[in-house]
Design a protein around this motif. Structure first.
Motif, PDB file in Angstrom:
ATOM      1  N   GLY A  39       0.850  -1.190   0.000  1.00 16.31           N
ATOM      2  CA  GLY A  39       0.000   0.000   0.000  1.00 16.31           C
ATOM      3  C   GLY A  39       0.885   1.239   0.000  1.00 16.31           C
ATOM      4  O   GLY A  39       1.966   1.229   0.585  1.00 16.31           O
ATOM      5  N   LYS A  40       0.389   2.282  -0.697  1.00 21.34           N
ATOM      6  CA  LYS A  40       1.228   3.482  -0.869  1.00 21.34           C
ATOM      7  C   LYS A  40       0.518   4.709  -0.328  1.00 21.34           C
ATOM      8  O   LYS A  40      -0.691   4.851  -0.496  1.00 21.34           O
ATOM      9  CB  LYS A  40       1.505   3.696  -2.358  1.00 21.34           C
ATOM     10  N   ARG A  41       1.321   5.608   0.238  1.00 21.75           N
ATOM     11  CA  ARG A  41       0.746   6.913   0.585  1.00 21.75           C
ATOM     12  C   ARG A  41       0.888   7.871  -0.592  1.00 21.75           C
ATOM     13  O   ARG A  41       0.246   8.912  -0.619  1.00 21.75           O
ATOM     14  CB  ARG A  41       1.352   7.461   1.880  1.00 21.75           C
ATOM     15  N   LEU A 154      12.158   5.054  -6.822  1.00 24.19           N
ATOM     16  CA  LEU A 154      11.382   5.594  -7.943  1.00 24.19           C
ATOM     17  C   LEU A 154      11.122   4.518  -9.001  1.00 24.19           C
ATOM     18  O   LEU A 154      10.158   4.600  -9.757  1.00 24.19           O
ATOM     19  CB  LEU A 154      12.101   6.790  -8.572  1.00 24.19           C
ATOM     20  N   GLY A 155      11.985   3.510  -9.060  1.00 23.16           N
ATOM     21  CA  GLY A 155      11.779   2.411 -10.010  1.00 23.16           C
ATOM     22  C   GLY A 155      10.791   1.397  -9.473  1.00 23.16           C
ATOM     23  O   GLY A 155       9.881   0.947 -10.165  1.00 23.16           O
ATOM     24  N   SER A 156      10.958   1.045  -8.203  1.00 29.64           N
ATOM     25  CA  SER A 156      10.086   0.072  -7.552  1.00 29.64           C
ATOM     26  C   SER A 156      10.269   0.259  -6.053  1.00 29.64           C
ATOM     27  O   SER A 156      11.405   0.371  -5.578  1.00 29.64           O
ATOM     28  CB  SER A 156      10.509  -1.334  -7.964  1.00 29.64           C
ATOM     29  N   SER A 208       0.119  -7.831 -10.964  1.00 31.83           N
ATOM     30  CA  SER A 208       1.393  -7.267 -10.503  1.00 31.83           C
ATOM     31  C   SER A 208       1.209  -6.689  -9.102  1.00 31.83           C
ATOM     32  O   SER A 208       0.076  -6.381  -8.691  1.00 31.83           O
ATOM     33  CB  SER A 208       1.855  -6.171 -11.454  1.00 31.83           C
ATOM     34  N   SER A 209       2.328  -6.539  -8.390  1.00 31.62           N
ATOM     35  CA  SER A 209       2.239  -5.969  -7.040  1.00 31.62           C
ATOM     36  C   SER A 209       1.609  -4.584  -7.101  1.00 31.62           C
ATOM     37  O   SER A 209       0.785  -4.215  -6.270  1.00 31.62           O
ATOM     38  CB  SER A 209       3.622  -5.835  -6.424  1.00 31.62           C
ATOM     39  N   ARG A 210       2.026  -3.834  -8.110  1.00 33.17           N
ATOM     40  CA  ARG A 210       1.532  -2.455  -8.255  1.00 33.17           C
ATOM     41  C   ARG A 210       0.013  -2.435  -8.376  1.00 33.17           C
ATOM     42  O   ARG A 210      -0.672  -1.733  -7.630  1.00 33.17           O
ATOM     43  CB  ARG A 210       2.169  -1.874  -9.512  1.00 33.17           C
ATOM     44  N   THR A 259      -1.443 -11.757   7.407  1.00 30.19           N
ATOM     45  CA  THR A 259      -2.354 -10.609   7.510  1.00 30.19           C
ATOM     46  C   THR A 259      -2.392  -9.841   6.193  1.00 30.19           C
ATOM     47  O   THR A 259      -3.456  -9.406   5.743  1.00 30.19           O
ATOM     48  CB  THR A 259      -1.909  -9.687   8.674  1.00 30.19           C
ATOM     49  N   MET A 260      -1.227  -9.697   5.541  1.00 28.97           N
ATOM     50  CA  MET A 260      -1.203  -9.025   4.236  1.00 28.97           C
ATOM     51  C   MET A 260      -2.061  -9.796   3.225  1.00 28.97           C
ATOM     52  O   MET A 260      -2.885  -9.210   2.522  1.00 28.97           O
ATOM     53  CB  MET A 260       0.235  -8.915   3.714  1.00 28.97           C
ATOM     54  N   HIS A 261      -1.900 -11.131   3.202  1.00 28.10           N
ATOM     55  CA  HIS A 261      -2.679 -11.920   2.238  1.00 28.10           C
ATOM     56  C   HIS A 261      -4.166 -11.928   2.574  1.00 28.10           C
ATOM     57  O   HIS A 261      -5.011 -11.927   1.669  1.00 28.10           O
ATOM     58  CB  HIS A 261      -2.108 -13.335   2.123  1.00 28.10           C
TER      59      HIS A 261
HETATM   60  C1  2P0 Z   1       7.397  -6.411   0.007  1.00 25.34           C
HETATM   61  N1  2P0 Z   1       6.043  -6.728  -2.039  1.00 25.34           N
HETATM   62  O1  2P0 Z   1       7.464  -5.719   1.037  1.00 25.34           O
HETATM   63  C2  2P0 Z   1       6.024  -6.609  -0.611  1.00 25.34           C
HETATM   64  C3  2P0 Z   1       5.352  -7.846  -0.103  1.00 25.34           C
HETATM   65  C4  2P0 Z   1       5.259  -7.835  -2.489  1.00 25.34           C
HETATM   66  C5  2P0 Z   1       4.598  -8.408  -1.281  1.00 25.34           C
HETATM   67  O2  2P0 Z   1       7.257  -4.889  -2.324  1.00 25.34           O
HETATM   68  O3  2P0 Z   1       4.706  -0.784  -7.108  1.00 25.34           O
HETATM   69  O4  2P0 Z   1       7.331  -4.476  -6.772  1.00 25.34           O
HETATM   70  O5  2P0 Z   1       7.081  -1.254  -7.717  1.00 25.34           O
HETATM   71  O6  2P0 Z   1       6.533  -0.220  -5.525  1.00 25.34           O
HETATM   72  O7  2P0 Z   1       8.117  -3.015  -4.875  1.00 25.34           O
HETATM   73  C6  2P0 Z   1       6.427  -5.800  -4.252  1.00 25.34           C
HETATM   74  O8  2P0 Z   1       6.120  -4.493  -4.623  1.00 25.34           O
HETATM   75  O9  2P0 Z   1       5.903  -2.580  -5.979  1.00 25.34           O
HETATM   76  C7  2P0 Z   1       6.599  -5.774  -2.809  1.00 25.34           C
HETATM   77  P1  2P0 Z   1       6.079  -1.136  -6.605  1.00 25.34           P
HETATM   78  P2  2P0 Z   1       7.006  -3.639  -5.607  1.00 25.34           P
HETATM   79  O10 2P0 Z   1       8.397  -6.972  -0.472  1.00 25.34           O
END
Ligand code: 2P0
Length: 335
Positions: A39-41, A154-156, A208-210, A259-261
């Motif tokens: 989740g993002k702010r 900024l990439g991920s 995708s996670s995003r 809890t996340m799932h």
């Molecule tokens: C994590 N994940 O903390 C969590 C748990 C997946 C499940 O971070 O949108 O690919 O590029 O910021 O970093 C995967 O999310 O997402 C992730 P973006 P990202 O590892």
């Protein structure tokens, strides 16, 4: 509203774009979150709604080799294959767009990634971290670790944590420009700590996670509860790491992932990353624990599991999980 370009300008404002190395390269490890980011702010800047805590995967990760080229577009090679015209190349181009300099400059980027893509193994984390580290070498910017972490973010989002080895915490920060949201090292070397990769599926994930995060934020009635829980859980997980309290860490990390799932499952329609094999493996972990084996699991945005255990139990773990790949995060690296 701050943009990614604003962040780059802030960090690189006094840096030059003179190429100092012909063939700059850098390696970044992948990382597994023990306290998850979901989740993002701020979606533009990948600013998280909660802090997260991870362990870097030593020699499992990505090497980026970057060169400048005279062509008017970038060239990508991922694991020896030319990649163009797909969503991976589009995302890499978008990231490099932030780093063209005044000219503007185009690049040949070769990535050597030794973990499966997009199967919940944080390949985007090590890829974007390795790219910013390689650019830092190419232009000899000599950025500080926290600046590299901000630019990797900024990439991920999870790439913010892949700038360093060991246990890492990524602060959510409170500033609108995100300049206080970066990852730092948790100062502990826990050499017995092991991560086992239980990879039973290497297919790319459907969501995708995003997209999954956005959908959870928008539709789960429990999203606000998750954010509150995740904020608190990250602190508890960090403190279990600092105390090297393995049983407490394992329990907390397992509950955090579950809890996340559960929160994803409460989205509408639900997001479900587990398969029958995931559930069977979870069952096996729990059964083994009842027999006294100190093993816990965590799961990311994919069906595969990561097991957490100590090196004293390595032989038993190998017996019970024949295809497991074991990583000793503190053995391959000097911290
Ligand atoms: C994590 N994940 O903390 C969590 C748990 C997946 C499940 O971070 O949108 O690919 O590029 O910021 O970093 C995967 O999310 O997402 C992730 P973006 P990202 O590892």
């Amino acid at each position: 509203m701050f943009t990614k370009n604003d962040t780059v300008k802030c960090i690189l404002h006094n840096k030059n774009w003179k190429i100092t190395e012909k063939n700059a390269q850098a390696y970044a490890p992948s990382n597994i979150a023990l306290a998850k980011y979901w989740g993002k702010r701020n979606a533009e800047l990948n600013l998280p709604a909660n802090p997260s805590v991870s362990i870097s995967l030593a020699d499992k990760g990505a090497t980026a080799i970057i060169n400048t080229i005279p062509d008017p577009q970038d060239k990508f090679i991922i694991n020896q294959k030319n990649v163009f015209g797909n969503k991976h190349s589009a995302r890499l181009t978008q990231y490099l767009d932030l780093f063209r300099g005044p000219k503007p400059q185009f690049y040949q980027l070769e990535l050597q990634v030794n973990i499966p893509f997009a199967a919940g193994l944080a390949s985007s984390a090590c890829i974007f971290a390795s790219i910013i580290l390689a650019l830092n070498n190419l232009y000899a910017w000599q950025l500080k670790t926290h600046e590299l972490s901000i630019l990797a973010r900024l990439g991920s989002g999870s790439a913010a944590r892949s700038i360093q080895h060991g246990f890492v915490e990524w602060d959510k920060g409170i500033r609108d420009d995100g300049l206080d949201s970066f990852a730092t090292l948790i100062p502990i070397r826990w050499s017995e700590f092991c991560v086992g990769l239980c990879i039973f599926e290497t297919k790319e994930k459907a969501v995708s996670s995003r997209e999954g995060m956005q959908h959870t934020e928008a539709t789960s009635p429990f999203y606000a509860d998750w954010v509150e829980y995740a904020n608190q859980s990250a602190g508890e997980i960090k403190s279990a790491i600092l105390q090297q309290d393995f049983l407490r860490l394992g329990e907390l990390a397992e509950t955090n992932a579950a809890t996340m799932h559960s929160t994803m499952l409460s989205a509408n329609p639900p997001i479900r990353y587990h398969t029958q094999q995931t559930l069977d493996h979870i069952q096996q972990v729990k059964k083994l624990r009842q027999t006294g084996l100190k093993v816990f699991y965590t799961q990311d945005a994919g069906p595969n599991l990561k097991l957490l255990f100590l090196s004293s139990d390595m032989e038993s773990i190998k017996q019970h999980f024949s295809n497991i790949e074991i990583i000793q995060p503190f053995h391959a690296v000097s911290l």
